[in-house]
Design an enzyme around this catalytic site. Structure first.
Site, mmCIF file in Angstrom:
data_model
loop_
_atom_site.group_PDB
_atom_site.id
_atom_site.type_symbol
_atom_site.label_atom_id
_atom_site.label_comp_id
_atom_site.label_asym_id
_atom_site.label_seq_id
_atom_site.Cartn_x
_atom_site.Cartn_y
_atom_site.Cartn_z
ATOM 1 N N ASP A 112 7.425 5.697 -14.506
ATOM 2 C CA ASP A 112 6.532 6.272 -13.490
ATOM 3 C C ASP A 112 6.423 5.226 -12.389
ATOM 4 O O ASP A 112 5.621 4.296 -12.496
ATOM 5 C CB ASP A 112 5.167 6.583 -14.106
ATOM 6 C CG ASP A 112 4.201 7.144 -13.077
ATOM 7 O OD1 ASP A 112 4.639 7.875 -12.174
ATOM 8 O OD2 ASP A 112 2.990 6.842 -13.181
ATOM 9 N N GLU B 111 10.247 9.664 -12.752
ATOM 10 C CA GLU B 111 9.490 10.705 -12.053
ATOM 11 C C GLU B 111 9.810 10.664 -10.571
ATOM 12 O O GLU B 111 9.873 9.594 -9.967
ATOM 13 C CB GLU B 111 7.988 10.512 -12.263
ATOM 14 C CG GLU B 111 7.165 11.654 -11.703
ATOM 15 C CD GLU B 111 5.705 11.557 -12.089
ATOM 16 O OE1 GLU B 111 5.340 12.091 -13.144
ATOM 17 O OE2 GLU B 111 4.946 10.926 -11.328
ATOM 18 N N ASP C 29 -0.769 4.909 -16.014
ATOM 19 C CA ASP C 29 0.627 4.743 -15.614
ATOM 20 C C ASP C 29 1.551 4.759 -16.834
ATOM 21 O O ASP C 29 2.622 5.375 -16.806
ATOM 22 C CB ASP C 29 0.813 3.440 -14.833
ATOM 23 C CG ASP C 29 -0.020 3.423 -13.567
ATOM 24 O OD1 ASP C 29 0.245 4.246 -12.679
ATOM 25 O OD2 ASP C 29 -0.947 2.594 -13.478
#
Length: 171
Positions: free
Chosen positions: A11, A71, A143
């Site tokens: 991420d 992502e 996160d």
């Protein structure tokens, strides 16, 4: 039974890049590890990107994933922030590629829909579903939980991606 695949989910963020490792074996998922790679906000952009590069490289060297999922960046209203996030995302894409790993990308809405069932789920809903899907996971940050969600999304969608790639190769 399918061979176990170790998946690294990332991420990306300039301040914190979340990472999470799962093993996918057929429909079974197992938690391995998760955390964050952080950069020092007092340093220059180049130094911060170097810190992310080194941190992601350490994660890959330590946990030896087979595949990586990142992502995709959502559009930010602040162009300067979007540019910096894009640069951090570039590091998250290139480090595994330099290590010879396949890198897949997933939209944030697809990640949330895969893990939570709703494409616009909030971070708390994602964290709650991570605890349900990976009971042994100890996510200390949103996160890291988001990174595990990216890895789970890849585990669920990788078979279709492989099939499409095989079909394109034979055409």
């Amino acid at each position: 039974m399918a061979a176990p695949i170790r998946i690294l989910g990332l991420d990306p963020g300039l301040r914190k890049t979340g990472w999470g490792i799962v093993v996918s074996e057929g429909s079974k998922l197992s938690f391995i590890a998760c955390g964050c790679v952080e950069s020092d906000g007092t340093l220059s952009l180049g130094e911060r990107l170097r810190q992310l590069h080194e941190g992601i490289s350490r994660v890959i060297a330590t946990w030896t994933p087979d595949e990586v999922a990142v992502e995709e960046t959502f559009v930010n209203r602040d162009p300067q922030s979007a540019l910096k996030l894009g640069q951090a995302r570039g590091i998250a894409l290139v480090v595994p590629a330099l290590a010879g790993l396949d890198v897949a990308e997933y939209a944030a809405n697809l990640v949330k829909k895969t893990v939570v069932g709703v494409g616009h789920a909030d971070k708390k809903q994602v964290q709650m579903m991570i605890r349900v899907l990976l009971p042994k996971a100890e996510t200390k940050s949103a996160d890291a939980a988001d990174a595990l969600a990216v890895a789970i999304c890849h585990a669920q969608h990788r078979g279709m991606r492989t099939l499409v790639a095989q079909m394109r190769a034979s055409a």
